[in-house]
Write a protein that holds these residues in place. Structure first.
Motif, mmCIF file in Angstrom:
data_model
loop_
_atom_site.group_PDB
_atom_site.id
_atom_site.type_symbol
_atom_site.label_atom_id
_atom_site.label_comp_id
_atom_site.label_asym_id
_atom_site.label_seq_id
_atom_site.Cartn_x
_atom_site.Cartn_y
_atom_site.Cartn_z
ATOM 1 N N ALA A 79 -4.704 3.994 2.255
ATOM 2 C CA ALA A 79 -3.492 3.860 1.988
ATOM 3 C C ALA A 79 -2.046 3.530 2.695
ATOM 4 N N ARG A 80 -2.070 4.937 2.505
ATOM 5 C CA ARG A 80 -0.843 5.620 3.246
ATOM 6 C C ARG A 80 -1.072 5.774 4.204
ATOM 7 N N LEU A 102 -1.969 3.805 -7.072
ATOM 8 C CA LEU A 102 -3.452 3.494 -7.339
ATOM 9 C C LEU A 102 -4.609 3.860 -8.059
ATOM 10 N N GLU A 103 -3.777 4.743 -8.429
ATOM 11 C CA GLU A 103 -4.901 5.716 -9.016
ATOM 12 C C GLU A 103 -5.117 5.100 -9.984
ATOM 13 N N SER A 141 0.722 3.766 -3.129
ATOM 14 C CA SER A 141 0.156 5.511 -2.538
ATOM 15 C C SER A 141 1.002 6.588 -2.552
ATOM 16 N N ARG A 142 2.555 6.159 -2.700
ATOM 17 C CA ARG A 142 3.594 6.929 -3.039
ATOM 18 C C ARG A 142 2.994 7.933 -4.716
ATOM 19 N N SER A 143 3.467 8.713 -4.246
ATOM 20 C CA SER A 143 2.950 10.616 -5.903
ATOM 21 C C SER A 143 4.365 10.227 -6.591
ATOM 22 N N THR A 180 -0.417 8.936 -8.398
ATOM 23 C CA THR A 180 -0.118 7.251 -7.758
ATOM 24 C C THR A 180 -0.400 6.136 -8.442
ATOM 25 N N LEU A 188 0.584 -1.353 -0.291
ATOM 26 C CA LEU A 188 0.138 0.272 -0.241
ATOM 27 C C LEU A 188 0.885 1.092 -0.139
ATOM 28 N N VAL A 198 -6.590 7.076 -1.183
ATOM 29 C CA VAL A 198 -5.151 7.127 -1.110
ATOM 30 C C VAL A 198 -4.253 7.669 -0.271
ATOM 31 N N ARG A 207 -9.697 9.852 -3.967
ATOM 32 C CA ARG A 207 -8.264 11.085 -3.413
ATOM 33 C C ARG A 207 -8.639 10.111 -2.019
#
Length: 501
Positions: free
Chosen positions: A102-103, A45-46, A36-38, A43, A32, A99, A96
């Motif tokens: 997840a973080r 996940l998106e 979820s890392r930008s 990310t 996760l 995200v 959003r």
């Protein structure tokens, strides 16, 4: 409504979803965190959610994330794939929020309540300026703009911080937010980040032109406050005559504007408690999609009408009424009283009943009850924050004295994880019945009410039947009178000094 005291019923609380078995494991938390890392293109996940069951997504993405898509198929259960996509991939604010979830699980694991790396939403009192003089105003709003209000550039920079933190929702309030020339620019900036935006207004300034401008700026929900179905009683609370007609006219403008959803809000106290059912029916009759109940909390100008607070027994019956409408599906119901979660659990069918999952929403079935265990109850300083006109950040709009930091000096991220974060995220660190309550995961008691009456963030909420003995002590000490009149003209009583110094 029956105002007789009743003992809250026990409920089945041991709900489980298979996903819980994975979320708490170290490998899944690591995954996760990675997803979820930008990066330069958002990310992973998106992209996973966007490409799920989407024939128009790039083939490389569908191939790359195929194993995770299979896992989603397994976890969504009986929900059709098309419905799942509609609820997630087609709703950017939800993505959003995922995200942030997840973080948060990556960093903290699965906790009850869930600890978050950033707020899921902010209530921003954009200005202190207002055209009314409401007796119960938590903000003590005035006719003039505060000298230290954030500039437009500073406000836009705050929205940029929210965007960078993936905050999914922004609720704009006041004062009267439509009196601020910065409202539309702030909404447009939030739209850039695909945030869900709402405003809370008294409705008296709403016109067709303004409604169209708000819609074009990205707004989707307008919440208009009414204190009574009787125009004279409403105006007595609002301090200006003719405001009931103006507010209702504004509400009808919102309903007539395709793309805007109307909510009717009501702060319930001794002076209007008996009108709640009539108000909900009125909201339905004019086309509102939501009824929002706000707890009366003695703060701001509300300090002068403490004896207007409803009793624990009255609140219990009020929440029963709200649950009745929630389960009927006639209108959406939200409430700032976290005890609504308990009432839903004890007063609705497990498999099909709706459960309040947070201040901002509800869901149906056992999945919603699982979500409520992690997300539900009081979200002050935990799932949401308040931003004051001058940039002060507090855990809740009803705690203006609990300043955690100022946005001219620190970032949202820096302020949120400081201050009262640990206390508000630990529901075992309480006194009174809130410390041992079986419903702590779903409620936790209103922290603002606890703070207002006892001057402690860890105190019990005296509005709950399970804390009745502490309400009785407040009555015995003269802070509250259960014999107070429900006449608005007689509610402005100066109470015994209590709460924070």
């Amino acid at each position: 409504m029956d105002t007789s005291s009743r003992t809250p019923k026990p409920a089945e609380l041991d709900f489980h979803h298979p996903l819980e078995d994975y979320l708490g494991t170290r490998p899944f938390r690591w995954l996760l965190g990675r997803l979820s890392r930008s990066g330069r293109n958002g990310t992973a996940l998106e992209r996973i959610i966007s490409s799920y069951r989407n024939p128009d997504a790039p083939f490389t993405q569908r191939l790359k994330y195929w194993p995770i898509h299979l896992f989603i198929d397994r976890m969504r259960g009986s929900v059709p794939a098309e419905t799942f996509r509609e609820r997630l991939a087609s709703h950017a604010p939800t993505v959003r929020g995922l995200v942030i979830v997840a973080r948060s699980i990556a960093e903290f694991g699965l906790t009850r309540p869930q600890k978050f790396t950033a707020p899921l939403f902010a209530v921003w009192n954009l200005t202190n300026r207002c055209n009314l003089q409401c007796k119960h105003c938590y903000q003590s709003s005035d006719k003039e703009t505060a000298a230290d209000e954030l500039t437009l550039d500073e406000k836009l920079a705050v929205v940029d911080q929210m965007g960078a933190a993936f905050m999914p929702m922004l609720a704009l309030s006041g004062g009267e937010p439509t009196m601020s020339g910065d409202l539309l620019p702030v909404l447009r900036r939030a739209r850039r980040y695909k945030m869900h935006t709402t405003i809370a207004t008294n409705g008296t300034t709403m016109t067709e032109k303004l409604a169209g401008e708000l819609l074009a700026a990205g707004l989707r929900y307008v919440e208009i406050s009414l204190d009574s179905t009787d125009p004279a009683r409403h105006d007595a609370f609002r301090g200006v005559s003719g405001m009931w007609e103006a507010a209702v006219r504004g509400a009808k403008v919102v309903v007539a504007t395709e793309g805007l959803r109307l909510g009717i809000a009501m702060c319930v106290h001794r002076g209007n408690y008996h009108e709640v059912r009539d108000m909900i029916e009125f909201a339905i009759s004019i086309g509102a999609g939501c009824f929002a109940h706000f707890n009366f909390i003695p703060v701001g100008r509300g300090l002068k009408m403490v004896s207007g607070d409803i009793t624990p027994a009255q609140r219990e019956d009020l929440l029963g009424l709200l649950n009745e409408y929630m389960q009927s599906g006639q209108i959406g119901i939200i409430s700032t009283a976290p005890q609504l979660g308990r009432v839903c659990l004890t007063g609705s069918p497990i498999d099909t009943g709706r459960t309040a999952c947070s201040h901002a929403g509800s869901g149906s079935g056992t999945k919603a009850r699982v979500v409520a265990r992690y997300l539900g109850g009081c979200g002050a300083g935990r799932t949401y924050i308040c931003i004051e006109p001058n940039g002060d950040v507090t855990p809740c709009v009803y705690m203006p004295h609990r300043v955690m930091g100022n946005l001219r000096e620190n970032s949202i991220a820096g302020i949120f994880r400081d201050g009262y974060y640990d206390l508000l995220n630990d529901r075992t660190d309480r006194i009174h019945h809130c410390r041992t309550c079986d419903f702590a995961d779903y409620c936790g008691g209103c922290r603002a009410r606890a703070d207002a009456y006892f001057g402690r963030l860890d105190a019990g909420d005296p509005g709950c039947l399970l804390n009745r003995q502490y309400w009785d002590e407040l009555v015995a000490s003269g802070v509250i009178s259960e014999k107070a009149s429900d006449d608005p003209a007689e509610l402005e009583l100066t109470p015994t000094r209590y709460g924070p110094a």
